[in-house]
Structures are given as structure tokens and as C-alpha cells.
Design a protein around this motif. Structure first.
Motif, PDB file in Angstrom:
ATOM      1  N   GLU A  22       0.857  -1.388   0.131  1.00 10.51           N
ATOM      2  CA  GLU A  22      -0.059   0.347  -0.388  1.00 10.51           C
ATOM      3  C   GLU A  22       1.076   1.374  -0.016  1.00 10.51           C
ATOM      4  OE1 GLU A  22       0.596  -1.105   4.211  1.00 10.51           O
ATOM      5  OE2 GLU A  22       0.462  -1.991   2.046  1.00 10.51           O
ATOM      6  N   GLN A  23       2.094   1.307  -0.416  1.00 10.42           N
ATOM      7  CA  GLN A  23       3.361   2.148   0.316  1.00 10.42           C
ATOM      8  C   GLN A  23       3.556   2.341  -1.094  1.00 10.42           C
ATOM      9  OE1 GLN A  23       3.221   3.888   2.458  1.00 10.42           O
ATOM     10  NE2 GLN A  23       2.111   3.426   3.938  1.00 10.42           N
ATOM     11  N   GLN A  24       4.543   3.995  -1.512  1.00 12.40           N
ATOM     12  CA  GLN A  24       4.910   4.276  -2.458  1.00 12.40           C
ATOM     13  C   GLN A  24       6.078   4.719  -1.851  1.00 12.40           C
ATOM     14  OE1 GLN A  24       4.898   5.354  -6.253  1.00 12.40           O
ATOM     15  NE2 GLN A  24       3.244   3.923  -5.559  1.00 12.40           N
ATOM     16  N   ALA A  25       7.410   4.309  -2.331  1.00  8.23           N
ATOM     17  CA  ALA A  25       9.245   4.008  -1.227  1.00  8.23           C
ATOM     18  C   ALA A  25       9.333   5.578  -2.938  1.00  8.23           C
ATOM     19  CB  ALA A  25       9.402   3.027  -1.932  1.00  8.23           C
ATOM     20  N   THR A  26      10.922   5.809  -1.780  1.00  4.29           N
ATOM     21  CA  THR A  26      11.931   6.437  -2.186  1.00  4.29           C
ATOM     22  C   THR A  26      12.736   6.354  -1.650  1.00  4.29           C
ATOM     23  OG1 THR A  26       9.888   8.492  -3.092  1.00  4.29           O
ATOM     24  CG2 THR A  26      12.468   9.429  -3.051  1.00  4.29           C
ATOM     25  N   THR A  27      13.634   6.501  -2.378  1.00  3.52           N
ATOM     26  CA  THR A  27      15.367   5.848  -1.695  1.00  3.52           C
ATOM     27  C   THR A  27      16.408   7.061  -2.319  1.00  3.52           C
ATOM     28  OG1 THR A  27      14.855   3.599  -2.757  1.00  3.52           O
ATOM     29  CG2 THR A  27      17.041   4.405  -2.430  1.00  3.52           C
ATOM     30  N   LEU A  28      16.973   7.259  -1.318  1.00  4.28           N
ATOM     31  CA  LEU A  28      18.098   8.062  -1.083  1.00  4.28           C
ATOM     32  C   LEU A  28      19.602   7.303  -1.584  1.00  4.28           C
ATOM     33  CD1 LEU A  28      19.113  10.968  -0.320  1.00  4.28           C
ATOM     34  CD2 LEU A  28      19.549  10.222   1.944  1.00  4.28           C
ATOM     35  N   PHE A  29      20.005   8.092  -2.623  1.00  4.74           N
ATOM     36  CA  PHE A  29      21.719   7.020  -3.691  1.00  4.74           C
ATOM     37  C   PHE A  29      22.371   8.412  -3.187  1.00  4.74           C
ATOM     38  CE2 PHE A  29      18.882   4.529  -5.315  1.00  4.74           C
ATOM     39  CZ  PHE A  29      19.387   3.031  -5.418  1.00  4.74           C
ATOM     40  N   LEU A  30      23.680   7.730  -2.787  1.00  3.37           N
ATOM     41  CA  LEU A  30      24.719   8.728  -1.969  1.00  3.37           C
ATOM     42  C   LEU A  30      25.439   8.839  -4.409  1.00  3.37           C
ATOM     43  CD1 LEU A  30      27.202   9.726  -1.333  1.00  3.37           C
ATOM     44  CD2 LEU A  30      28.366   7.767  -1.998  1.00  3.37           C
ATOM     45  N   ASP A  31      26.165  10.539  -4.560  1.00  7.27           N
ATOM     46  CA  ASP A  31      25.993  10.694  -5.865  1.00  7.27           C
ATOM     47  C   ASP A  31      27.271   9.032  -6.499  1.00  7.27           C
ATOM     48  OD1 ASP A  31      27.074  11.518  -9.059  1.00  7.27           O
ATOM     49  OD2 ASP A  31      27.478  12.798  -7.614  1.00  7.27           O
ATOM     50  N   PRO A  32      26.846   8.687  -7.124  1.00  6.36           N
ATOM     51  CA  PRO A  32      27.499   6.902  -7.962  1.00  6.36           C
ATOM     52  C   PRO A  32      29.075   8.568  -8.577  1.00  6.36           C
ATOM     53  CG  PRO A  32      26.295   7.515  -9.338  1.00  6.36           C
ATOM     54  CD  PRO A  32      26.251   8.586  -8.373  1.00  6.36           C
ATOM     55  N   GLN A  63       6.260   9.319   3.889  1.00  2.00           N
ATOM     56  CA  GLN A  63       5.331   9.573   4.797  1.00  2.00           C
ATOM     57  C   GLN A  63       5.290   7.764   6.022  1.00  2.00           C
ATOM     58  OE1 GLN A  63       2.751  11.868   5.352  1.00  2.00           O
ATOM     59  NE2 GLN A  63       4.239  12.808   4.036  1.00  2.00           N
ATOM     60  N   CYS A  64       6.692   7.218   5.293  1.00  2.00           N
ATOM     61  CA  CYS A  64       6.186   5.691   6.003  1.00  2.00           C
ATOM     62  C   CYS A  64       7.871   5.893   6.755  1.00  2.00           C
ATOM     63  CB  CYS A  64       6.194   5.130   4.902  1.00  2.00           C
ATOM     64  SG  CYS A  64       6.992   3.121   6.006  1.00  2.00           S
ATOM     65  N   GLN A  65       7.873   5.515   7.696  1.00  2.00           N
ATOM     66  CA  GLN A  65       9.465   4.852   8.305  1.00  2.00           C
ATOM     67  C   GLN A  65       9.426   3.379   9.197  1.00  2.00           C
ATOM     68  OE1 GLN A  65      12.103   7.670   8.449  1.00  2.00           O
ATOM     69  NE2 GLN A  65      10.196   8.617   7.997  1.00  2.00           N
ATOM     70  N   ALA A  66       9.026   2.742   7.926  1.00  2.48           N
ATOM     71  CA  ALA A  66       8.639   1.107   8.297  1.00  2.48           C
ATOM     72  C   ALA A  66       9.860   0.650   8.390  1.00  2.48           C
ATOM     73  CB  ALA A  66       7.866   0.586   7.524  1.00  2.48           C
ATOM     74  N   CYS A  67      10.818   0.749   7.115  1.00  2.00           N
ATOM     75  CA  CYS A  67      12.462   0.339   7.130  1.00  2.00           C
ATOM     76  C   CYS A  67      12.888   0.715   7.683  1.00  2.00           C
ATOM     77  CB  CYS A  67      12.696   1.113   5.772  1.00  2.00           C
ATOM     78  SG  CYS A  67      11.523   0.442   4.703  1.00  2.00           S
ATOM     79  N   ILE A  68      13.467  -0.127   9.133  1.00  2.00           N
ATOM     80  CA  ILE A  68      14.477  -0.099   9.824  1.00  2.00           C
ATOM     81  C   ILE A  68      15.851   0.128  10.131  1.00  2.00           C
ATOM     82  CG2 ILE A  68      14.832   0.142  12.868  1.00  2.00           C
ATOM     83  CD1 ILE A  68      11.957   0.308  12.449  1.00  2.00           C
ATOM     84  N   PRO A  69      16.862   0.355  10.260  1.00  2.00           N
ATOM     85  CA  PRO A  69      18.424  -0.840  10.378  1.00  2.00           C
ATOM     86  C   PRO A  69      18.455  -0.686  11.246  1.00  2.00           C
ATOM     87  CG  PRO A  69      18.567   2.024   8.749  1.00  2.00           C
ATOM     88  CD  PRO A  69      16.860   1.945  10.246  1.00  2.00           C
ATOM     89  N   ILE A  70      19.010  -2.633  11.101  1.00  2.00           N
ATOM     90  CA  ILE A  70      18.938  -2.861  12.607  1.00  2.00           C
ATOM     91  C   ILE A  70      21.140  -3.348  12.751  1.00  2.00           C
ATOM     92  CG2 ILE A  70      16.460  -3.842  12.694  1.00  2.00           C
ATOM     93  CD1 ILE A  70      17.769  -5.864  11.259  1.00  2.00           C
ATOM     94  N   ARG A  71      21.030  -3.858  13.466  1.00  2.00           N
ATOM     95  CA  ARG A  71      22.629  -4.873  14.147  1.00  2.00           C
ATOM     96  C   ARG A  71      22.932  -5.561  15.121  1.00  2.00           C
ATOM     97  NH1 ARG A  71      26.449   1.034  15.124  1.00  2.00           N
ATOM     98  NH2 ARG A  71      26.086   0.831  17.335  1.00  2.00           N
ATOM     99  N   ILE A  72      23.468  -6.714  15.142  1.00  4.78           N
ATOM    100  CA  ILE A  72      23.661  -7.163  15.989  1.00  4.78           C
ATOM    101  C   ILE A  72      24.923  -7.086  16.971  1.00  4.78           C
ATOM    102  CG2 ILE A  72      23.546  -9.943  16.560  1.00  4.78           C
ATOM    103  CD1 ILE A  72      21.941 -10.399  14.482  1.00  4.78           C
TER     104      ILE A  72
END
Length: 235
Positions: A22-32, A63-72
Motif C-alpha cells: 500500500e506504500q510508495q517508496a523513495t530511495t536516497l542514493f549517494l552520488d555514484p 510518509q513511512c518510516q517502516a524500514c528500520i536499520p538493524i544490527r547485532i
């Protein structure tokens, strides 16, 4: 250490999210065109960036913060009873580390894995071009681990070395070994590799609580989440 304020970034147009229908996504890329070295890659990983081929990116959805970076935290990681059984079940497997370069044997295993496990996903149908652009790299800090049952290749984990940990990029395995839980096994082994290398963290990418495909990531303890640019432990 690089000055992150001087780096250039670009955002993609909004597109359908691969994980939440149900969501639209936008991605931030480092300049290649930016020069990526070990230090810069490690800094950006600490801010939640991931690698795909030669590109570093992170979700940038308004509008969406569902993707959460994780680490162990590797030194404090405690396997559950089921994870101990996975380690025991695969105790006979051997491994080798090598550069994250293309090998036909790897691609053949990847192709079988995608067709068997993700035939309805956005990585299907697999192609050699897609594989190389996604998983291979000439950067010296990018490696892969091969796992063998005797002489048979049964799993490959693409794993990058950071200054403060390892980044688990992607794992694929022989579909005939489904009962061995090789995906979980490879994560547990990468935790061990962090300890052996005296590196504090295993970065696991993004966790989406609402996404069933990512539920396995929440089974490791302790687990740290990046919330508002601060790492905090999940309790």
C-alpha cells in the motif's frame, strides 16, 4: 574521515514499495561519482546506508518510516534454542572467504535459489547481469563466504567488512537444503566471524515489522535499531 556534509545525494521518484503493497517508496542514493573508500562506507553504514553493487543507498520515504536499520552486537549475541539446533545441524559444513567477484558456480546456485524461493518477486527472473550489478564488487572490503557440504557448494553469503563490523548484504543457498535453515545458519556464522575479527556489530540491513519476509531478522538478540539517527537496543 570524510565530511558527510560535502557529499552529494540523489533521490529517486516515488515508486511502488517492494515490501508494503500500500506504500510508495523513495530511495536516497549517494552520488555514484563520489569516491567510496572503507571509511566513508563504514560511516554511511552507521547512518543506515546499504550497498547494492557499486551504489550506497537508504530509504527516504516521506510518509513511512517502516524500514528500520538493524544490527547485532556480536559479543553479546545469544542464540536461541532453535538457533543452537541450526548450528548443530550444520556443524559439518566448511567455509572459505574470497573476494566478491563473479563466479559461474555462484550464479548457478543463485539462479536456482531465486527460481525456487523468490520466483514471484522483483528479482525474478534472475539474469547474470542483474546478479553482477547487485552482488559483485571490486572494492577490497567486499567479500563473500562460500559454505560447503564436503565438496558441494550449498550457500554463499556476500559480506562486507566495515571499520566497526560486518555488513550482511545477501545470502542465497541450495533449495535442496531447505530443512537446514541455511539462511539463519549463515547469519549465526557471520556473528561468529565478527567475534573472530574483534568487530562489534553485524549489520543486517532493514527490518520492517509489518513484512512477514523480514520476520526472521527480529529473532536475534540483542538487536539494535537505528531510530532518529540513534542506535538503541530492542527490548
Amino acid at each position: 574521515m570524510s565530511d558527510l556534509k560535502e557529499l552529494r545525494f540523489y533521490t529517486t521518484p516515488a515508486h511502488d514499495c517492494s515490501y508494503l503493497s500500500e506504500q510508495q517508496a523513495t530511495t536516497l542514493f549517494l552520488d555514484p561519482e563520489e569516491r567510496i573508500d572503507h571509511s566513508l562506507y563504514s560511516q554511511l553504514s552507521n547512518f543506515g546506508f546499504r550497498r547494492s553493487g557499486k551504489h550506497l543507498y537508504r530509504p527516504h520515504c516521506g510518509q513511512c518510516q517502516a524500514c528500520i536499520p538493524i544490527r547485532i552486537p556480536a559479543a553479546r549475541a545469544i542464540p536461541s534454542k532453535s538457533q543452537k539446533r541450526v548450528l548443530q545441524r550444520n556443524r559439518h559444513l566448511k567455509y572459505k572467504m574470497r573476494p566478491a567477484s563473479f563466479e559461474p558456480q555462484h550464479y548457478q546456485l543463485y539462479e536456482r535459489y531465486i527460481n525456487s524461493r523468490h520466483g514471484d518477486g522483483d528479482m525474478s527472473p534472475p539474469t547474470q547481469e542483474q546478479y553482477e550489478s547487485f552482488l559483485t564488487s571490486s572494492w577490497e572490503f567486499c567479500h563473500l563466504y562460500e559454505f560447503f557440504d564436503d565438496e558441494k557448494l550449498v550457500a554463499v553469503s556476500i559480506t562486507d567488512r566495515l571499520t566497526d563490523g560486518l555488513s550482511a548484504i545477501y545470502t542465497y543457498f541450495d533449495p535442496d537444503y531447505a530443512r537446514n535453515s541455511l539462511g539463519s545458519y549463515c547469519i549465526l556464522k557471520q556473528i561468529e566471524f565478527c567475534r573472530d575479527l574483534d568487530l562489534p556489530y553485524l549489520y543486517l540491513g532493514y527490518w520492517i515489522k509489518q513484512c512477514q519476509k523480514m520476520s526472521y531478522k527480529g529473532k536475534y538478540r540483542p538487536l539494535e535499531l537505528l531510530i532518529d539517527n540513534q542506535w538503541m537496543e530492542l527490548r
